[in-house]
Design a protein around this motif. Structure first.
Motif: not given
Length: 253
Positions: A53-54, A15-17, A38-39, A43-45
């Motif tokens: 980011r939460i 839930p946090v990155t 992943l960036t 990947v949007e997250k």
């Protein structure tokens, strides 16, 4: 949610990155390296890279799991990072409180904040709280953890990059030990592992030896678990004096 290759859990839930480095154990952070990949994949997250980011949209995910799971919370961040709002930490705890069929493993290096806000959190028995300790300089985190209301407390002594001598295990249920992996991994010495293992045995604390990290650190070059095809393979092998130690707390489901 993602299936995990980490030997002591089943799934990860983030839930946090994002995070920032706080002590020497962070030097070769796997989450930072994974985030870069992943960036790059779009990947949007992870569009903001490793910035904190939460992700409120992920909070309901545990309610969708049909079977009981063992879940590593925030494998890609630190829930107790100072930039994570207290209201969001409470929201994550509320999800864990309302899904008692799952076991949640929460791990932090920010033990000061953990101790500071512990009394604001609802510590249901399915929440296992741990701190990372990479060498003697950070054993104070064990004392901070001991002050919390967590019903199950654990230590992740990984990457073990120096002796850990001050081990107050009076309130600790589980200890994980592992060496650093990767191209620039720092060495692991068997005597450091043996000291922790012996203290766990003296205190009846479950001991989990995850990995040597790299084969060249392994005290037994004939360790069969070095072989990637071995069913109990781990990075660098995982035998200690001919045995594999993957004990879990008695509270495990």
């Amino acid at each position: 949610m993602a299936q995990s290759n980490i030997e002591w859990t089943e799934l990860t839930w983030n839930p946090v990155t994002g995070c920032t480095k706080v002590s020497p154990g962070c030097k070769f952070c796997y989450a930072e390296s994974m985030t870069k990949r992943l960036t790059a994949m779009g990947v949007e997250k992870y569009k903001d890279g490793f910035k904190i980011r939460i992700h409120p949209d992920t909070l309901n995910i545990p309610f969708s799991w049909k079977k009981s799971k063992i879940v590593f919370v925030n494998s890609m961040s630190d829930l107790f990072h100072p930039d994570v709002p207290i209201d969001f930490i409470k929201a994550v705890f509320s999800v864990m409180n309302h899904t008692p069929q799952h076991i949640y493993q929460v791990l932090t290096k920010r033990s000061e904040r953990l101790a500071e806000i512990s009394n604001l959190l609802n510590w249901t028995p399915n929440i296992w709280m741990g701190v990372s300790v990479e060498n003697e300089d950070y054993t104070y985190r064990i004392d901070d953890l001991s002050t919390t209301g967590a019903k199950v407390k654990f230590l992740s002594i990984e990457p073990l990059i120096g002796p850990v001598i001050t081990l107050n295990l009076g309130s600790i249920d589980w200890v994980i030990v592992g060496g650093e992996s990767g191209h620039k991994a720092r060495p692991l010495e068997k005597k450091w592992i043996d000291f922790v293992k012996n203290r766990c045995e003296e205190n009846n604390v479950a001991f989990f030896f995850k990995q040597w990290g790299r084969p060249k650190f392994n005290a037994n070059q004939n360790d069969p678990t070095i072989d990637a095809k071995h069913p109990q393979h781990a990075k660098g092998g995982c035998e200690l004096d001919g045995e594999v130690f993957r004990n879990m707390p008695e509270h495990a489901a």
